[in-house]
Scaffold this motif. Structure first.
Motif, PDB file in Angstrom:
ATOM      1  N   ILE A   1       0.835  -1.199   0.000  1.00 28.08           N
ATOM      2  CA  ILE A   1       0.000   0.000   0.000  1.00 28.08           C
ATOM      3  C   ILE A   1       0.875   1.255   0.000  1.00 28.08           C
ATOM      4  O   ILE A   1       2.076   1.193   0.276  1.00 28.08           O
ATOM      5  CB  ILE A   1      -0.933   0.034   1.238  1.00 28.08           C
ATOM      6  N   ASP A   2       0.262   2.369  -0.311  1.00 23.86           N
ATOM      7  CA  ASP A   2       0.900   3.671  -0.140  1.00 23.86           C
ATOM      8  C   ASP A   2       0.923   3.941   1.364  1.00 23.86           C
ATOM      9  O   ASP A   2      -0.128   4.097   1.983  1.00 23.86           O
ATOM     10  CB  ASP A   2       0.085   4.738  -0.878  1.00 23.86           C
ATOM     11  N   TRP A   3       2.120   3.992   1.947  1.00 19.22           N
ATOM     12  CA  TRP A   3       2.229   4.083   3.403  1.00 19.22           C
ATOM     13  C   TRP A   3       1.581   5.338   3.966  1.00 19.22           C
ATOM     14  O   TRP A   3       1.080   5.330   5.086  1.00 19.22           O
ATOM     15  CB  TRP A   3       3.697   4.009   3.821  1.00 19.22           C
ATOM     16  N   SER A   4       1.549   6.400   3.188  1.00 22.79           N
ATOM     17  CA  SER A   4       0.933   7.631   3.668  1.00 22.79           C
ATOM     18  C   SER A   4      -0.592   7.525   3.730  1.00 22.79           C
ATOM     19  O   SER A   4      -1.251   8.372   4.339  1.00 22.79           O
ATOM     20  CB  SER A   4       1.328   8.813   2.773  1.00 22.79           C
ATOM     21  N   MET A   5      -1.164   6.454   3.118  1.00 20.02           N
ATOM     22  CA  MET A   5      -2.613   6.259   3.098  1.00 20.02           C
ATOM     23  C   MET A   5      -3.051   5.055   3.921  1.00 20.02           C
ATOM     24  O   MET A   5      -4.189   4.590   3.813  1.00 20.02           O
ATOM     25  CB  MET A   5      -3.078   6.075   1.643  1.00 20.02           C
ATOM     26  N   LYS A   6      -2.163   4.556   4.767  1.00 20.07           N
ATOM     27  CA  LYS A   6      -2.429   3.297   5.467  1.00 20.07           C
ATOM     28  C   LYS A   6      -3.683   3.316   6.335  1.00 20.07           C
ATOM     29  O   LYS A   6      -4.453   2.354   6.363  1.00 20.07           O
ATOM     30  CB  LYS A   6      -1.205   2.888   6.297  1.00 20.07           C
ATOM     31  N   GLU A   7      -3.907   4.396   7.098  1.00 22.02           N
ATOM     32  CA  GLU A   7      -5.085   4.455   7.963  1.00 22.02           C
ATOM     33  C   GLU A   7      -6.372   4.531   7.134  1.00 22.02           C
ATOM     34  O   GLU A   7      -7.396   3.966   7.523  1.00 22.02           O
ATOM     35  CB  GLU A   7      -4.995   5.649   8.922  1.00 22.02           C
ATOM     36  N   THR A   8      -6.312   5.201   5.994  1.00 17.01           N
ATOM     37  CA  THR A   8      -7.478   5.267   5.104  1.00 17.01           C
ATOM     38  C   THR A   8      -7.790   3.893   4.530  1.00 17.01           C
ATOM     39  O   THR A   8      -8.956   3.476   4.456  1.00 17.01           O
ATOM     40  CB  THR A   8      -7.222   6.264   3.955  1.00 17.01           C
ATOM     41  N   GLU A   9      -6.752   3.175   4.108  1.00 19.64           N
ATOM     42  CA  GLU A   9      -6.935   1.811   3.589  1.00 19.64           C
ATOM     43  C   GLU A   9      -7.569   0.909   4.652  1.00 19.64           C
ATOM     44  O   GLU A   9      -8.441   0.089   4.347  1.00 19.64           O
ATOM     45  CB  GLU A   9      -5.581   1.233   3.159  1.00 19.64           C
ATOM     46  N   LEU A  10      -7.144   1.081   5.891  1.00 20.42           N
ATOM     47  CA  LEU A  10      -7.676   0.275   6.991  1.00 20.42           C
ATOM     48  C   LEU A  10      -9.140   0.608   7.232  1.00 20.42           C
ATOM     49  O   LEU A  10      -9.984  -0.297   7.337  1.00 20.42           O
ATOM     50  CB  LEU A  10      -6.855   0.541   8.260  1.00 20.42           C
ATOM     51  N   ARG A  11      -9.438   1.877   7.322  1.00 21.96           N
ATOM     52  CA  ARG A  11     -10.809   2.314   7.592  1.00 21.96           C
ATOM     53  C   ARG A  11     -11.763   1.864   6.488  1.00 21.96           C
ATOM     54  O   ARG A  11     -12.903   1.472   6.741  1.00 21.96           O
ATOM     55  CB  ARG A  11     -10.850   3.832   7.731  1.00 21.96           C
TER      56      ARG A  11
END
Length: 272
Positions: free
Chosen positions: A89-99
């Protein structure tokens, strides 16, 4: 014309309301829904990672995904008959990917922070980490003040980047310019080419990466002055059962010697 503009404004307002409502629904699901039963039925859990973060999770020259966190995740879910599916994943978007439920877990040298705790639940800590200021010895950078007027590299979305912003008196006050990179590997290439003079980086990455360079003695590693960190597994707040299962597995793996074996394999010593 006025009627058209009113209808247009009404349409835009309704669209915005639907977007906001949709975002709120996604967050509510992430905070309340326990997905363990689905994971157990599918016998599959999706783990998001940055596949260039040595030695936690990275690809070898043949493309095979390896690393400390890869091994640890496999051992954890082997206890439950579940297969981890590792997704880059794009590490800067990790929390969005999780949510958004694109992934079930963030597991790749993920640091526990107060900021992340607002949106993410954590496992128990399983490894300690520090932030290092790495440079070429030729630059004679021995502490944070040595970075005065120089260019610093950081990884976007990393805990080091957040610490750099949150505690400007530690390092930021001296730095002339900070450049963000998508991976530490790209930052190291710029460090070697003298396009940046310092790199704020996780100690586990720095130690492993530099040890495997042709001339490890040409680099200097200094503690950057930030507090030590805990590596944890990140999950949605609603996944109480998944959180419990991972914590219970960590206890089992520590008691049966698996954690010590993995520590010695990847770090050369038992670091827990």
């Amino acid at each position: 014309m006025k009627r058209y503009l009113k209808l247009l404004a009404l349409g835009l307002g309704l669209s915005l309301l639907l977007v906001v409502s949709g975002c709120n629904d996604v967050k509510k699901r992430a905070d309340t829904v326990d997905t363990w039963q689905q994971i157990e039925q599918k016998k599959r859990v999706v783990i998001g990672l940055d596949d260039s973060f040595v030695p936690m999770g990275f690809r070898q020259k043949d493309g095979k995904l390896v690393g400390y966190d890869i091994d640890l995740a496999k051992e954890v879910f082997k206890l439950y008959g579940i297969t981890p599916d590792f997704q880059t994943i794009d590490w800067s978007m990790k929390e969005t990917e999780l949510r958004n439920q694109t992934i079930d877990l963030i597991w790749n040298g993920y640091t526990k922070t107060d900021e992340r705790a607002k949106n993410v639940a954590f496992s128990q800590p399983y490894l300690k980490n520090e932030q290092y200021l790495v440079s070429k010895k030729s630059q004679q950078i021995v502490n944070d003040s040595s970075m005065k007027g120089k260019i610093l590299g950081l990884q976007s979305g990393s805990s080091g980047y957040q610490a750099y912003l949150d505690e400007p008196k530690v390092l930021k006050q001296y730095v002339k310019e900070a450049i963000q990179y998508d991976t530490f590997n790209n930052a190291f290439m710029d460090l070697d080419a003298d396009r940046i003079q310092g790199l704020l980086i996780d100690s586990v990455y720095a130690n492993y990466y530099i040890a495997h360079k042709k001339d490890p003695a040409s680099y200097r590693k200094e503690n950057a002055g930030f507090a030590s960190e805990d590596f944890v597994v990140g999950m949605r707040k609603g996944d109480k059962t998944l959180q419990k299962k991972i914590n219970e597995a960590f206890k089992v793996l520590k008691e049966n010697g698996t954690l010590e074996r993995l520590n010695r394999k990847w770090f050369g010593e038992n670091v827990n």
